[in-house]
Design a protein around this motif. Structure first.
Motif, PDB file in Angstrom:
ATOM      1  N   ASN A 162       0.819  -1.216   0.000  1.00 25.61           N
ATOM      2  CA  ASN A 162       0.000   0.000   0.000  1.00 25.61           C
ATOM      3  C   ASN A 162       0.847   1.258   0.000  1.00 25.61           C
ATOM      4  N   GLN A 163       1.994   1.228   0.680  1.00 27.62           N
ATOM      5  CA  GLN A 163       2.883   2.390   0.640  1.00 27.62           C
ATOM      6  C   GLN A 163       3.418   2.600  -0.773  1.00 27.62           C
ATOM      7  N   ILE A 164       3.861   1.524  -1.403  1.00 27.18           N
ATOM      8  CA  ILE A 164       4.370   1.609  -2.773  1.00 27.18           C
ATOM      9  C   ILE A 164       3.244   1.987  -3.733  1.00 27.18           C
ATOM     10  N   LEU A 165       2.051   1.492  -3.477  1.00 22.75           N
ATOM     11  CA  LEU A 165       0.888   1.826  -4.300  1.00 22.75           C
ATOM     12  C   LEU A 165       0.566   3.315  -4.199  1.00 22.75           C
ATOM     13  N   ALA A 166       0.596   3.865  -2.993  1.00 20.56           N
ATOM     14  CA  ALA A 166       0.328   5.298  -2.827  1.00 20.56           C
ATOM     15  C   ALA A 166       1.363   6.127  -3.581  1.00 20.56           C
ATOM     16  N   ASP A 167       2.634   5.772  -3.428  1.00 19.56           N
ATOM     17  CA  ASP A 167       3.695   6.523  -4.103  1.00 19.56           C
ATOM     18  C   ASP A 167       3.601   6.380  -5.619  1.00 19.56           C
ATOM     19  N   THR A 168       3.206   5.204  -6.080  1.00 22.89           N
ATOM     20  CA  THR A 168       3.066   4.969  -7.518  1.00 22.89           C
ATOM     21  C   THR A 168       1.910   5.779  -8.089  1.00 22.89           C
ATOM     22  N   GLN A 169       0.829   5.929  -7.331  1.00 23.18           N
ATOM     23  CA  GLN A 169      -0.287   6.755  -7.804  1.00 23.18           C
ATOM     24  C   GLN A 169       0.135   8.217  -7.933  1.00 23.18           C
ATOM     25  N   ILE A 170       0.952   8.690  -6.998  1.00 21.69           N
ATOM     26  CA  ILE A 170       1.448  10.060  -7.099  1.00 21.69           C
ATOM     27  C   ILE A 170       2.385  10.195  -8.301  1.00 21.69           C
ATOM     28  N   LEU A 171       3.275   9.225  -8.486  1.00 21.67           N
ATOM     29  CA  LEU A 171       4.193   9.265  -9.630  1.00 21.67           C
ATOM     30  C   LEU A 171       3.410   9.271 -10.936  1.00 21.67           C
ATOM     31  N   TYR A 172       2.378   8.457 -11.029  1.00 21.96           N
ATOM     32  CA  TYR A 172       1.534   8.429 -12.234  1.00 21.96           C
ATOM     33  C   TYR A 172       0.969   9.821 -12.516  1.00 21.96           C
ATOM     34  N   ASN A 173       0.444  10.466 -11.488  1.00 23.14           N
ATOM     35  CA  ASN A 173      -0.148  11.787 -11.688  1.00 23.14           C
ATOM     36  C   ASN A 173       0.890  12.838 -12.046  1.00 23.14           C
ATOM     37  N   HIS A 174       2.100  12.723 -11.485  1.00 14.29           N
ATOM     38  CA  HIS A 174       3.170  13.637 -11.882  1.00 14.29           C
ATOM     39  C   HIS A 174       3.530  13.435 -13.350  1.00 14.29           C
ATOM     40  N   TYR A 175       3.573  12.176 -13.778  1.00 17.23           N
ATOM     41  CA  TYR A 175       3.848  11.903 -15.189  1.00 17.23           C
ATOM     42  C   TYR A 175       2.802  12.559 -16.084  1.00 17.23           C
TER      43      TYR A 175
ATOM     44  N   PHE B 178       9.854  18.874 -26.892  1.00 16.24           N
ATOM     45  CA  PHE B 178       8.465  18.711 -26.445  1.00 16.24           C
ATOM     46  C   PHE B 178       7.835  17.421 -26.955  1.00 16.24           C
ATOM     47  N   TYR B 179       7.882  17.205 -28.266  1.00 11.45           N
ATOM     48  CA  TYR B 179       7.147  16.082 -28.851  1.00 11.45           C
ATOM     49  C   TYR B 179       7.656  14.741 -28.314  1.00 11.45           C
ATOM     50  N   GLN B 180       8.973  14.559 -28.311  1.00 12.22           N
ATOM     51  CA  GLN B 180       9.540  13.291 -27.848  1.00 12.22           C
ATOM     52  C   GLN B 180       9.217  13.041 -26.376  1.00 12.22           C
ATOM     53  N   LEU B 181       9.404  14.067 -25.537  1.00 14.23           N
ATOM     54  CA  LEU B 181       9.141  13.891 -24.114  1.00 14.23           C
ATOM     55  C   LEU B 181       7.648  13.803 -23.819  1.00 14.23           C
ATOM     56  N   HIS B 182       6.845  14.538 -24.563  1.00 14.58           N
ATOM     57  CA  HIS B 182       5.383  14.448 -24.418  1.00 14.58           C
ATOM     58  C   HIS B 182       4.922  13.004 -24.612  1.00 14.58           C
ATOM     59  N   LEU B 183       5.439  12.349 -25.645  1.00 17.08           N
ATOM     60  CA  LEU B 183       5.074  10.958 -25.912  1.00 17.08           C
ATOM     61  C   LEU B 183       5.686  10.004 -24.885  1.00 17.08           C
ATOM     62  N   LEU B 184       6.957  10.223 -24.533  1.00 18.38           N
ATOM     63  CA  LEU B 184       7.638   9.337 -23.590  1.00 18.38           C
ATOM     64  C   LEU B 184       6.967   9.359 -22.221  1.00 18.38           C
ATOM     65  N   LEU B 185       6.650  10.553 -21.723  1.00 21.00           N
ATOM     66  CA  LEU B 185       6.047  10.648 -20.399  1.00 21.00           C
ATOM     67  C   LEU B 185       4.654  10.019 -20.373  1.00 21.00           C
ATOM     68  N   ASP B 186       3.929  10.130 -21.468  1.00 18.13           N
ATOM     69  CA  ASP B 186       2.608   9.489 -21.517  1.00 18.13           C
ATOM     70  C   ASP B 186       2.750   7.970 -21.541  1.00 18.13           C
ATOM     71  N   LYS B 187       3.762   7.477 -22.258  1.00 18.67           N
ATOM     72  CA  LYS B 187       4.022   6.034 -22.271  1.00 18.67           C
ATOM     73  C   LYS B 187       4.370   5.545 -20.868  1.00 18.67           C
ATOM     74  N   HIS B 188       5.246   6.278 -20.185  1.00 18.89           N
ATOM     75  CA  HIS B 188       5.611   5.905 -18.816  1.00 18.89           C
ATOM     76  C   HIS B 188       4.398   5.951 -17.889  1.00 18.89           C
ATOM     77  N   ALA B 189       3.544   6.956 -18.071  1.00 22.68           N
ATOM     78  CA  ALA B 189       2.334   7.057 -17.247  1.00 22.68           C
ATOM     79  C   ALA B 189       1.458   5.819 -17.430  1.00 22.68           C
ATOM     80  N   GLY B 190       1.310   5.374 -18.666  1.00 24.69           N
ATOM     81  CA  GLY B 190       0.507   4.179 -18.938  1.00 24.69           C
ATOM     82  C   GLY B 190       1.081   2.945 -18.261  1.00 24.69           C
TER      83      GLY B 190
ATOM     84  N   SER C 114      11.466  10.522  -7.670  1.00 26.93           N
ATOM     85  CA  SER C 114      10.296   9.738  -7.258  1.00 26.93           C
ATOM     86  C   SER C 114      10.499   8.255  -7.571  1.00 26.93           C
ATOM     87  N   HIS C 115      11.073   7.977  -8.736  1.00 26.28           N
ATOM     88  CA  HIS C 115      11.397   6.587  -9.076  1.00 26.28           C
ATOM     89  C   HIS C 115      12.334   5.989  -8.027  1.00 26.28           C
ATOM     90  N   GLU C 116      13.348   6.758  -7.637  1.00 28.32           N
ATOM     91  CA  GLU C 116      14.312   6.218  -6.670  1.00 28.32           C
ATOM     92  C   GLU C 116      13.645   5.945  -5.323  1.00 28.32           C
TER      93      GLU C 116
END
Length: 200
Positions: free
Chosen positions: A53-66, A78-90, A143-145
């Motif tokens: 649950n602790q990791i889940l809470a932190d992961t939900q925050i990381l998702y929203n930051h992404y 912009f374009y490359q990072l826009h796509l990369l961050l959305d992929k990571h969010a997914g 946040s990943h670390e």
């Protein structure tokens, strides 16, 4: 299970009117586990649920930051990072579902309400506005670390307690996904020109 129904007339026969404005009774408190025949002790399952649950809470925050950084990305990359961050969010969204389902599998209650998540997470809150691109990427890496440190420790301890399923989820999914995503972000912060000029 008792429910209070907000209806004008008592229900006397079956009908198609939905039951609206129901107030349910809490049937399981957060932080508890039901007794499931999984070959694991209650202590092991309670411990795993707490760490997950602790990791889940932190992961939900990381998702929203992404997602926020995906929307607010700026500059020539912009374009490359826009796509990369959305992929990571997914991919983080997939981890959220796996973590929550593992908690439920162990008989626990997965953290889900954003207000509860905000109380539990250890990931620092960023500014409400937009930061410079390197700062946004650096914040994601940090946040990943945070998640990786927790996941490595939790994986080792759940393995000691015999919870191989939780250990496998943490090692095969959470750690590997976060390590790979960190690497992709880190390489965007290396100040290396695309082409090195050479003296002729």
């Amino acid at each position: 299970m008792a429910f209070k129904r907000s209806t004008k007339a008592p229900r006397t026969k079956a009908g198609s009117q939905p039951w609206l404005h129901l107030n349910g009774v809490e049937i399981q408190e957060f932080g508890t586990v039901r007794m499931f025949p999984l070959g694991l002790s209650r202590d092991a399952r309670e411990y795993s649920c707490q760490r997950l649950n602790q990791i889940l809470a932190d992961t939900q925050i990381l998702y929203n930051h992404y997602k926020k950084h995906h929307w607010m990305m700026r500059g020539p990359t912009f374009y490359q990072l826009h796509l990369l961050l959305d992929k990571h969010a997914g991919e983080q969204l997939e981890l959220i579902d796996m973590l929550a389902e593992r908690v439920a599998t162990l008989g626990g209650v997965a953290i889900g309400d954003p207000r509860h998540v905000a109380e539990v997470t250890v990931i620092p809150r960023p500014p409400n506005g937009v930061e410079e691109v390197p700062a946004m990427l650096s914040r994601l890496i940090e946040s990943h670390e945070t998640i990786l440190i927790a996941a490595h420790d939790a994986a080792a301890r759940t393995a000691e307690m015999g919870d191989d399923g939780t250990n496998d989820l943490l090692v095969s999914s959470v750690i590997r996904t976060n390590e790979l995503q960190s690497w992709f972000l880190i390489e965007h912060l290396v100040d290396t020109p695309l082409v090195e000029p050479h003296d002729s």
